[in-house]
Design a protein around this motif. Structure first.
Motif, short mmCIF file in Angstrom:
data_model
loop_
_atom_site.label_atom_id
_atom_site.label_comp_id
_atom_site.label_asym_id
_atom_site.label_seq_id
_atom_site.Cartn_x
_atom_site.Cartn_y
_atom_site.Cartn_z
N THR A 100 0.85 -1.19 0.00
CA THR A 100 0.00 0.00 0.00
C THR A 100 0.88 1.24 0.00
O THR A 100 1.99 1.24 0.55
CB THR A 100 -0.92 0.05 1.23
OG1 THR A 100 -0.14 0.29 2.41
CG2 THR A 100 -1.70 -1.25 1.38
N TRP A 101 0.39 2.32 -0.58
CA TRP A 101 1.14 3.58 -0.61
C TRP A 101 1.40 4.07 0.81
O TRP A 101 2.51 4.52 1.12
CB TRP A 101 0.34 4.61 -1.41
CG TRP A 101 0.97 5.97 -1.47
CD1 TRP A 101 0.59 7.09 -0.79
CD2 TRP A 101 2.12 6.35 -2.25
NE1 TRP A 101 1.41 8.14 -1.10
CE2 TRP A 101 2.36 7.72 -2.00
CE3 TRP A 101 2.97 5.66 -3.13
CZ2 TRP A 101 3.40 8.42 -2.60
CZ3 TRP A 101 4.00 6.37 -3.73
CH2 TRP A 101 4.21 7.71 -3.46
N THR A 102 0.42 3.95 1.67
CA THR A 102 0.58 4.41 3.05
C THR A 102 1.60 3.56 3.80
O THR A 102 2.45 4.09 4.54
CB THR A 102 -0.78 4.35 3.79
OG1 THR A 102 -1.71 5.20 3.11
CG2 THR A 102 -0.64 4.82 5.23
N GLU A 142 0.37 -6.74 -6.67
CA GLU A 142 0.34 -5.69 -5.65
C GLU A 142 1.61 -5.67 -4.82
O GLU A 142 2.17 -4.60 -4.55
CB GLU A 142 -0.88 -5.88 -4.74
CG GLU A 142 -2.18 -5.44 -5.34
CD GLU A 142 -3.35 -5.65 -4.40
OE1 GLU A 142 -4.42 -5.06 -4.65
OE2 GLU A 142 -3.21 -6.42 -3.42
N ALA A 155 4.09 1.78 2.55
CA ALA A 155 5.43 2.05 2.04
C ALA A 155 5.97 3.37 2.58
O ALA A 155 7.15 3.47 2.96
CB ALA A 155 5.42 2.07 0.51
N GLY A 156 5.10 4.37 2.65
CA GLY A 156 5.52 5.66 3.19
C GLY A 156 5.88 5.57 4.66
O GLY A 156 6.85 6.19 5.13
N TYR A 172 5.98 1.63 -4.87
CA TYR A 172 5.63 2.53 -3.78
C TYR A 172 6.84 2.83 -2.89
O TYR A 172 7.12 3.99 -2.56
CB TYR A 172 4.51 1.94 -2.94
CG TYR A 172 3.18 1.81 -3.64
CD1 TYR A 172 2.87 2.56 -4.76
CD2 TYR A 172 2.21 0.91 -3.17
CE1 TYR A 172 1.64 2.45 -5.40
CE2 TYR A 172 0.98 0.78 -3.80
CZ TYR A 172 0.70 1.55 -4.91
OH TYR A 172 -0.51 1.43 -5.52
N CYS A 173 7.56 1.78 -2.49
CA CYS A 173 8.74 2.00 -1.64
C CYS A 173 9.79 2.82 -2.38
O CYS A 173 10.40 3.73 -1.81
CB CYS A 173 9.34 0.66 -1.21
SG CYS A 173 8.36 -0.25 0.00
N LEU A 209 3.75 -3.28 -7.36
CA LEU A 209 3.33 -2.03 -6.73
C LEU A 209 4.10 -1.76 -5.44
O LEU A 209 4.46 -0.62 -5.16
CB LEU A 209 1.83 -2.05 -6.46
CG LEU A 209 0.93 -2.04 -7.70
CD1 LEU A 209 -0.54 -2.02 -7.29
CD2 LEU A 209 1.24 -0.84 -8.59
N HIS A 254 8.76 6.62 -2.59
CA HIS A 254 8.96 7.30 -1.30
C HIS A 254 10.45 7.48 -1.01
O HIS A 254 10.89 8.55 -0.56
CB HIS A 254 8.31 6.50 -0.17
CG HIS A 254 6.83 6.68 -0.07
ND1 HIS A 254 6.24 7.87 0.31
CD2 HIS A 254 5.80 5.80 -0.28
CE1 HIS A 254 4.92 7.73 0.33
NE2 HIS A 254 4.63 6.49 -0.03
#
Length: 272
Positions: free
Chosen positions: A62-64, A108, A66-67, A116-117, A112, A120
């Motif tokens: 997920t984007w969140t 995913e 990874a952030g 994502y990682c 993904l 960020h």
């Protein structure tokens, strides 16, 4: 003597076991402050405790998540200098029996999650002073392998991502490379069980630790100036994987089905 990663903060995903654990152990031994990420929090804590690292169980798919992982590294160590995108799902299936939800989940996590990682981390690296190293993990299956459509497609995407990011970041001090490892892991065991003799024992006898030096090299300043490379490790063999290229071109006198068929019956048929 200080290690080649002394003073660097490095995030390694999927580091609770197998290849990721091998990367984390060598990175720490070479002086890095390491974040050991794995959705299996107990596995992450075990490896982190053994090497004096920070454990993290963020879901990088997920984007969140990874952030959160990259932020945790920056809060703990003040910066992020390296990222190894190792986390991945391995699923085997014949296309006639492929579960679409399982296919989606593989993409995913493997593709993904890597994207994502990486996004960020790249932004953090540029913001903190413009230097860093991202090491993605691809696979020989990106070139085609039985029962590995989802996994191979995800790793082919990671290869393209590597080449594209390297082009995007040309002229900066942020480098993006990849490794294509080969080791006897739980994934290899599953591959051998599923395919039997067709698997050809290609992973047997190859320890995860043999792949770690290439990863640590790419994270280190010794690899300064090297970007857009995919490094293949296979037993005692080290090689580079080239981007896909046109193998042969045939000029057609006209665009008709018959002309295309003639080309395939002639020069194109000779191609491996």
């Amino acid at each position: 003597m200080p290690g080649v990663l002394a003073g660097k903060a490095v995030v390694i995903t999927g580091a609770g076991r197998g290849l990721g654990e091998a990367y984390a152990r060598l990175a720490a031994a070479e002086g890095a402050s390491v974040v050991v990420n794995d959705v299996d929090s107990a596995a992450a804590a075990s490896v982190a405790g053994a090497i004096g690292a920070l454990a993290d169980d963020s879901d990088i798919a997920t984007w969140t998540g990874a952030g959160r992982l990259i932020d945790n590294c920056r809060r703990a160590y003040g910066r992020v200098d390296g990222l190894v995108n190792n986390a991945g799902l391995f699923r085997l299936a014949d296309p006639r029996e492929q579960d679409p939800e399982e296919f989606r989940r593989v993409l995913e996590v493997n593709l993904l999650g890597t994207a994502y990682c990486g996004l960020h981390a790249i932004r953090a690296m540029l913001e903190q002073g413009g230097a860093g190293s991202v090491v993605n993990v691809t696979s020989g299956s990106q070139s085609g392998a039985a029962a590995l459509a989802a996994y191979g497609a995800s790793k082919g995407g990671v290869a393209s991502l590597t080449w594209c990011w390297a082009a995007d970041l040309a002229g900066t001090e942020v480098r993006v490379n990849a490794v294509s490892p080969n080791a006897h892991t739980r994934m290899a065991d599953a591959f051998e069980r599923h395919l039997g003799a067709r698997a050809r024992g290609q992973n047997v006898g190859k320890p995860p630790a043999s792949n770690a030096p290439a990863v640590v090299y790419l994270l280190s300043e010794a690899a300064a100036g090297i970007s857009g490379r995919i490094v293949r490790v296979d037993g005692d063999e080290l090689s580079l994987v080239q981007p896909p290229r046109t193998a042969v071109a045939v000029r057609l006198p006209e665009w008709t089905v018959a002309a295309v068929a003639e080309a395939f019956a002639g020069d194109l048929r000779q191609q491996p």
